[in-house]
Design an enzyme around this catalytic site. Sequence first.
Site, PDB file in Angstrom:
ATOM      1  N   PHE A 172      -5.878  -1.666   9.563  1.00  0.00           N
ATOM      2  CA  PHE A 172      -6.163  -1.107   8.476  1.00  0.00           C
ATOM      3  C   PHE A 172      -7.242  -0.001   8.418  1.00  0.00           C
ATOM      4  O   PHE A 172      -7.884   0.284   9.231  1.00  0.00           O
ATOM      5  CB  PHE A 172      -6.923  -2.490   7.501  1.00  0.00           C
ATOM      6  N   ASN A 219     -10.155   0.729   7.703  1.00  0.00           N
ATOM      7  CA  ASN A 219     -11.296   0.655   8.242  1.00  0.00           C
ATOM      8  C   ASN A 219     -11.616   0.695   9.533  1.00  0.00           C
ATOM      9  O   ASN A 219     -12.724   0.669  10.193  1.00  0.00           O
ATOM     10  CB  ASN A 219     -12.121  -0.500   7.476  1.00  0.00           C
ATOM     11  N   HIS A 256      -4.620   6.089  -1.815  1.00  0.00           N
ATOM     12  CA  HIS A 256      -5.232   5.866  -0.263  1.00  0.00           C
ATOM     13  C   HIS A 256      -4.386   6.132   0.870  1.00  0.00           C
ATOM     14  O   HIS A 256      -5.024   6.183   2.044  1.00  0.00           O
ATOM     15  CB  HIS A 256      -5.837   4.421  -0.141  1.00  0.00           C
ATOM     16  N   TYR A 292       0.841  -1.236  -0.017  1.00  0.00           N
ATOM     17  CA  TYR A 292      -0.019   0.063   0.099  1.00  0.00           C
ATOM     18  C   TYR A 292       0.926   1.294  -0.040  1.00  0.00           C
ATOM     19  O   TYR A 292       0.393   2.325  -0.071  1.00  0.00           O
ATOM     20  CB  TYR A 292      -0.955   0.021   1.318  1.00  0.00           C
ATOM     21  N   ASN A 305     -13.855   5.532   4.727  1.00  0.00           N
ATOM     22  CA  ASN A 305     -14.202   4.436   5.783  1.00  0.00           C
ATOM     23  C   ASN A 305     -13.269   4.710   6.882  1.00  0.00           C
ATOM     24  O   ASN A 305     -13.556   4.506   8.280  1.00  0.00           O
ATOM     25  CB  ASN A 305     -13.937   3.081   4.996  1.00  0.00           C
TER      26      ASN A 305
END
Length: 257
Positions: free
Chosen positions: A125, A127, A80, A75, A173
């Site tokens: 993570f 969320n 993001h 990531y 989120n």
Amino acid sequence: MLGISAALSSSATAGGLRFSFPLCATRGARSTRMLPSSSSPSLSPPYAFASSASDPIHPKKPWLLVGLGNPGKMYQRTRHNVGFEMLDAIAEAEGISMSKLRFRAMFGEGCIGNAPVMLAKPQAFMNASGESVGSLVSYFNIPLNQVLLMYDDLDLAFAKLRLLPKGGHGGHNGMRSVINHFKGSRDFPRLRIGIGRPPGKMDPANFVLRPFNKQEREELDFTFQRGVEAVRILVLEGINKSATFVNSAQSSELSNK
């Protein structure tokens, strides 16, 4: 230009637990990379604020600066994760180490000018970001108006910044999780970092996990520099001046196009 900040130790209690956060005294000055901008508020170097070290009985509450993202190499440097990168830029500019792990977050503490700050990158993570953020706020007893969340925004033009004193999650989120762990409160500042909309009919869920191309990366690096300056103004002079610096300047840019 900012004064060199000496971090001292101050103890306090939260829910019966003892903790410490830095007291910051300005000593001398050091060179930092500031952006040339006629729209920037006038800041006299070094910042001339009363040192919190002069009042150890009632020390300043620290700011908690949080960048949202996903942990793990796959990531890194994706759209993001611009919240993580914004926080890394602040840590580098202010010489703050992010080597500790607290409440499932990479954590660092130090000073911006005479303001004590704590930096955090939740390692749950995206969320579940609120688990770490909520625990940090509760443990350190930090007022929500001194908790800044930094994160990616699909609905903001690429490389643009938007600073707001409060608001909803906007479908993000990570922000939804944070608000849930703040018991529904939305009264905390946030720095939105524009990543733009996906091209064509691309699924936004796939788009946010894509890396930036070379040209985008160069533009984004400049955005991070502006973000660092905005955060300095925020913790030293308040949300109104910082929001004016961030939002008014970019409104002028758009109107001139």
